[in-house]
Each structure stands twice: as structure tokens, then as C-alpha cells.
Design an enzyme around this catalytic site. Structure first.
Site, mmCIF file in Angstrom:
data_model
loop_
_atom_site.group_PDB
_atom_site.id
_atom_site.type_symbol
_atom_site.label_atom_id
_atom_site.label_comp_id
_atom_site.label_asym_id
_atom_site.label_seq_id
_atom_site.Cartn_x
_atom_site.Cartn_y
_atom_site.Cartn_z
ATOM 1 N N GLU A 46 0.846 -1.195 0.000
ATOM 2 C CA GLU A 46 0.000 0.000 0.000
ATOM 3 C C GLU A 46 0.880 1.243 0.000
ATOM 4 O OE1 GLU A 46 -3.896 1.600 2.476
ATOM 5 O OE2 GLU A 46 -2.331 0.527 3.574
ATOM 6 N N LYS B 65 -10.212 0.492 -2.082
ATOM 7 C CA LYS B 65 -10.309 0.123 -0.668
ATOM 8 C C LYS B 65 -11.681 0.498 -0.100
ATOM 9 C CE LYS B 65 -7.684 0.717 3.637
ATOM 10 N NZ LYS B 65 -6.505 1.419 4.215
ATOM 11 N N CYS C 51 -5.054 -3.487 3.306
ATOM 12 C CA CYS C 51 -4.753 -3.090 4.686
ATOM 13 C C CYS C 51 -5.924 -3.316 5.645
ATOM 14 C CB CYS C 51 -4.285 -1.637 4.694
ATOM 15 S SG CYS C 51 -3.359 -1.157 6.184
#
Length: 266
Positions: free
Chosen positions: A40, A115, A155
């Protein structure tokens, strides 16, 4: 299929970050990797959250520096490339998407995942709120990368097992991350191994790992994990690679011995 996860300690200069990413992609290719994943924010760990707004690219712009580098690297090296994340523009000048783009060995973009879950944390001494500059995605995405069906995530998504369940069955779960040191120390390996076990899939988790120029410290511990939850490789801190083989025989063996995916009722 040999896969590789790249760990970086990115800084505020995108030119330097792209060069370092390309270096590690080349190293992975030389070591026989056919699929490589970047962490990321491989392209920028800025001084402030708003730095992402200035770096943001138009989705699908083949001439934009970050997307061009990813496409060229995939084509030059003949890799399936999971391109960590980069900021992509939205209609709002105050928000970007934190996007993971996947490229085929011919350099074409074959998938994009934005995301979905945005991180917020405050323990009194440090705080983060991604919602200040990020717009959340809303669509789970899996992509066929050669023989592997790959679930894409980023994440903080790791904490939401329903995301992966919605895409099951998959062969590989990708989790590019920049986990904080505090949360990573407590939960990173625990969550990664849980996602591998409950989905009976390999996990590739390329991370930011070290002390960044902006003063932030990320947990690192880039890992590849097998479908039984065994850690096949780990790099605790600093730049480098973790490599392992995704073994179709091993996937089948685990799923035959314990057919949990067939036993689902909800």
C-alpha cells in the site's frame, strides 16, 4: 506458481519510490516470480494526508507516471503485477480513491479494486482518519491471474472477513498494507493467518516496514502464508522480498482433508 511480496519504506518523493519499486520488481523477476505484489502507498508516504490529492492520477491514464510504471514493469518483466495502491481522482477535489490496480504480463490493466474499509484509530498519542481524504470503494473484486483466482483487498480490509467470504472460493488473498506499528504488532500476523485458514487460501501480504521520513513507523512483517496458516516467509523490517510457491496440490489437499468451504451454511 512462484509469487513474491515486496516490502518498502516509501518516502515523500514519488520518483524515488517508483525507482525503488521497479528495482524490487526486477529482483523478483530474476528470482523466478511470476506474480509480484507491491505494498500500500508504495508510491508515496507523504508528510501529510493531503499530499495524496496532489499526486492523484486520472483512472486509466496510460501516460500518468504511476500507472505507466506499473504497466511497463509488468510488460517488461512478463509478470502478473498487483500494484499496491495509488491515489486515483474522484469527482471531488477533496477526495481520492485508494486503488489497487492489477496488470497482466502484457502490461494491460485487468482489474481495479478501491479500498472499501477506511482506517480510523486514536490511542491518545497517535491518530489516523483516512476518511479525511479518501473516498471508500463499494465493490469486492477478484481477478484471474494465470491459474490463480485472487481476492483483492487493502490493509484495514483485513479486519472484515465478510469481504473475503463474498469472493470465495479463491486461491490467493492479496493484502497490500501500511499497518501502524501499534496495530501491526498486536494483530497483523493473527489476522493474516486467520484469513488464510478460514478461506483455505494462500495469502500474500506486502507491507510498508520501517521508519519513514514523515516520522511514521510501519509494522512491516511482509508475509506469504499457506492455506493451513503456515507462514512460508516473513521479512520483519526494511526493503526486500518474500518469495514462495503457490502449490495447487497443497490447496487441494487442505480442502479435501477439511472441506470447511463445503460445510458453510450462512
Amino acid at each position: 506458481m512462484k509469487i513474491a511480496a515486496v516490502q518498502m519504506v516509501s518516502g515523500p518523493d514519488p520518483v524515488v519510490n517508483l525507482a525503488r519499486a521497479r528495482h524490487w520488481l526486477e529482483q523478483a523477476g530474476r528470482q523466478g516470480a511470476e506474480l509480484v505484489a507491491l505494498p500500500e502507498y508504495f508510491c508515496l508516504m507523504g508528510q501529510a494526508d493531503g499530499d495524496k490529492l496532489a499526486l492523484a492520477e486520472t483512472p486509466g491514464d496510460a501516460n500518468a507516471p504511476i500507472q505507466r510504471m506499473l504497466s511497463q514493469a509488468a510488460a517488461d518483466l512478463g509478470l502478473w503485477l498487483i500494484g499496491g495502491t495509488l491515489p486515483l481522482r474522484t469527482p471531488s477535489a477533496e477526495r481520492v480513491r485508494n486503488a489497487c490496480c492489477v496488470y497482466a504480463p502484457d502490461g494491460s490493466q485487468v482489474a481495479r479494486y478501491d479500498k472499501i474499509h477506511l482506517f480510523r484509530f486514536d490511542n491518545g498519542s497517535e491518530s489516523y482518519d483516512e476518511g479525511r481524504v479518501l473516498e471508500a470503494g463499494n465493490e469486492p473484486v477478484a481477478v484471474q491471474a494465470g491459474p490463480l483466482r485472487v481476492a483483492l483487498s487493502v490493509c484495514y480490509d483485513l479486519r472484515f472477513p465478510e469481504l473475503y467470504r463474498s469472493l470465495a472460493p479463491v486461491d490467493l488473498i492479496s493484502v497490500p498494507a501500511a499497518f501502524t506499528y501499534v496495530t501491526g504488532q498486536a494483530h497483523w500476523e493473527l489476522l493474516l493467518r486467520a484469513r488464510a485458514v478460514e478461506n483455505q487460501a494462500y495469502v500474500i501480504a506486502p507491507a510498508q516496514g520501517g521508519l519513514h521520513q514523515n516520522g511514521r513507523r510501519t509494522w512491516g512483517h511482509t508475509m506469504i502464508i499457506d492455506p493451513w496458516g503456515v507462514v512460508l516467509g516473513c521479512l520483519p523490517e526494511g526493503e526486500g522480498l518474500v518469495l514462495a510457491d503457490v502449490d495447487a496440490k497443497r490447496l487441494g489437499e487442505v480442502r479435501r482433508q477439511l472441506p470447511a468451504l463445503q460445510h458453510r451454511r450462512l
